[in-house]
Every structure is written in C-alpha cells, then in structure tokens.
Design a protein around this motif. Structure first.
Motif, PDB file in Angstrom:
ATOM      1  N   ALA A 103       0.798  -1.286   0.303  1.00 26.23           N
ATOM      2  CA  ALA A 103      -0.287  -0.051   0.118  1.00 26.23           C
ATOM      3  C   ALA A 103       0.573   1.216   0.294  1.00 26.23           C
ATOM      4  CB  ALA A 103      -1.053   0.396   1.194  1.00 26.23           C
ATOM      5  N   ILE A 104       1.580   1.359   1.400  1.00 28.56           N
ATOM      6  CA  ILE A 104       3.109   2.549   0.876  1.00 28.56           C
ATOM      7  C   ILE A 104       3.309   2.413  -0.585  1.00 28.56           C
ATOM      8  CG2 ILE A 104       5.482   3.379   2.056  1.00 28.56           C
ATOM      9  CD1 ILE A 104       4.107   1.444   4.598  1.00 28.56           C
ATOM     10  N   ALA A 105       3.794   1.663  -0.556  1.00 25.95           N
ATOM     11  CA  ALA A 105       4.556   1.226  -2.029  1.00 25.95           C
ATOM     12  C   ALA A 105       3.189   2.126  -3.207  1.00 25.95           C
ATOM     13  CB  ALA A 105       4.900   0.135  -2.735  1.00 25.95           C
ATOM     14  N   ILE A 106       2.100   1.581  -3.213  1.00 28.56           N
ATOM     15  CA  ILE A 106       1.542   2.033  -4.515  1.00 28.56           C
ATOM     16  C   ILE A 106       1.286   3.757  -3.849  1.00 28.56           C
ATOM     17  CG2 ILE A 106      -1.041   2.214  -4.364  1.00 28.56           C
ATOM     18  CD1 ILE A 106      -0.722  -0.475  -4.294  1.00 28.56           C
ATOM     19  N   LEU A 107       1.628   4.334  -2.928  1.00 27.04           N
ATOM     20  CA  LEU A 107       1.059   5.792  -1.869  1.00 27.04           C
ATOM     21  C   LEU A 107       2.518   6.402  -3.072  1.00 27.04           C
ATOM     22  CD1 LEU A 107      -0.325   5.918   0.797  1.00 27.04           C
ATOM     23  CD2 LEU A 107      -2.114   6.246  -0.989  1.00 27.04           C
ATOM     24  N   LEU A 108       3.266   6.302  -2.915  1.00 21.23           N
ATOM     25  CA  LEU A 108       5.140   6.334  -3.243  1.00 21.23           C
ATOM     26  C   LEU A 108       4.689   6.529  -4.712  1.00 21.23           C
ATOM     27  CD1 LEU A 108       7.092   5.343  -0.503  1.00 21.23           C
ATOM     28  CD2 LEU A 108       5.790   7.464  -0.957  1.00 21.23           C
ATOM     29  N   SER A 109       3.790   5.345  -5.101  1.00 22.79           N
ATOM     30  CA  SER A 109       3.867   5.302  -6.662  1.00 22.79           C
ATOM     31  C   SER A 109       3.342   7.010  -7.217  1.00 22.79           C
ATOM     32  CB  SER A 109       4.476   4.164  -7.614  1.00 22.79           C
ATOM     33  OG  SER A 109       2.531   4.227  -7.140  1.00 22.79           O
ATOM     34  N   VAL A 110       2.209   6.948  -6.466  1.00 23.87           N
ATOM     35  CA  VAL A 110       1.561   7.885  -6.875  1.00 23.87           C
ATOM     36  C   VAL A 110       1.711   9.821  -6.893  1.00 23.87           C
ATOM     37  CG1 VAL A 110      -0.937   9.195  -7.152  1.00 23.87           C
ATOM     38  CG2 VAL A 110      -0.544   6.482  -6.497  1.00 23.87           C
ATOM     39  N   ILE A 111       2.617   9.522  -5.520  1.00 21.95           N
ATOM     40  CA  ILE A 111       3.301  10.760  -5.175  1.00 21.95           C
ATOM     41  C   ILE A 111       4.179  11.122  -6.446  1.00 21.95           C
ATOM     42  CG2 ILE A 111       4.308  12.035  -3.069  1.00 21.95           C
ATOM     43  CD1 ILE A 111       2.314  10.411  -1.997  1.00 21.95           C
TER      44      ILE A 111
END
Length: 138
Positions: A103-111
């Motif tokens: 989940a954190i990787a997905i959010l960081l990939s968006v940002i």
C-alpha cells in the motif's frame, strides 16, 4: 509474464519469513541480517556472472548508481527492522505489517512517479491497510 515473477516473489517472501523466524532463534537479529545479506550477495553475483550480465556495469549512469545505492540502503534498513520485528513478534503479525509496504509503495508511486490512482487501486490500498490493522490487533 511479470505476474509470474511477482507470485514467485510473494511465495519466496512468505517462505523467508518462516525460515527467518526459525533461523534467528537465540541469535542477534543484526547478525542474522548480515548472514542473510552475504548469502543474497553471493547468489545475486553468481546469477550476474552466469548470465554474463556484468558487462552492463560500464553502462550505468550516475543516476543509476545514486538510486541503486539509496535503494540498497532502504533494503538494508528494511531487513534490519524486519528481522528485529520477527525476533520479537509472531510471523502471522509481522509479515502482514511488512506487506503493508504494498500500500505504501502504491501511494509513493502516485506521489513520486506520477502513476495513476484509480478508484479500484485506492479501494485495494484501503483494504490492505484495514487487513493489516485487523491482523496487528488480533
């Protein structure tokens, strides 16, 4: 084809958690991490030389080096904290929290990478976080 490698990664990550929990019994978590790191180092370089991929080193850019080194540092810190968590907690609780990294990787990939966040992906992220919270407080 990427999903086959991803499934293999997930499988071996799961096996790693169980083997690590058994392997760290009675020893320092940092020592266990160092031993595991040497094994991974030898395995990775053996694969590089077997496939004759070492020639690619000369083509690495400054950006490649900087971000691979930073990634290595992040990986090392992840492993150190993971082994300490395994030493103190149950695999059934530590592994799901560790996998909250999805989940954190997905959010960081968006940002940072500008990857799209669809409604479906956002719901999946929330479900991963909810599932992690449920398992932590079981």
């Amino acid at each position: 084809m990427w999903w086959i490698y991803a499934l293999l990664s997930a499988f071996f990550a799961a096996v790693t958690a169980v083997l690590a929990k058994i392997g760290i019994k009675g020893i320092d978590a940092n020592l266990a991490t160092a031993i595991r790191t040497v094994v991974i180092l030898l395995l990775a370089w053996a694969i590089v030389f077997f496939r004759n991929d070492q020639q690619g080193i000369s083509g690495l850019t400054r950006q490649n080096w900087i971000f691979l080194v930073l990634s290595g540092l992040a990986t090392g810190l992840s492993w150190i904290f993971y082994f300490k968590a395994l030493q103190l907690g149950k695999v059934s609780q530590v592994a799901p929290v560790d996998k909250a990294s999805v989940a954190i990787a997905i959010l960081l990939s968006v940002i940072f990478l500008g990857e799209p966040l669809t409604i479906k992906t956002a719901i999946a992220v929330l479900m991963i976080i909810a599932g992690t919270i449920i398992l932590v407080f079981q």
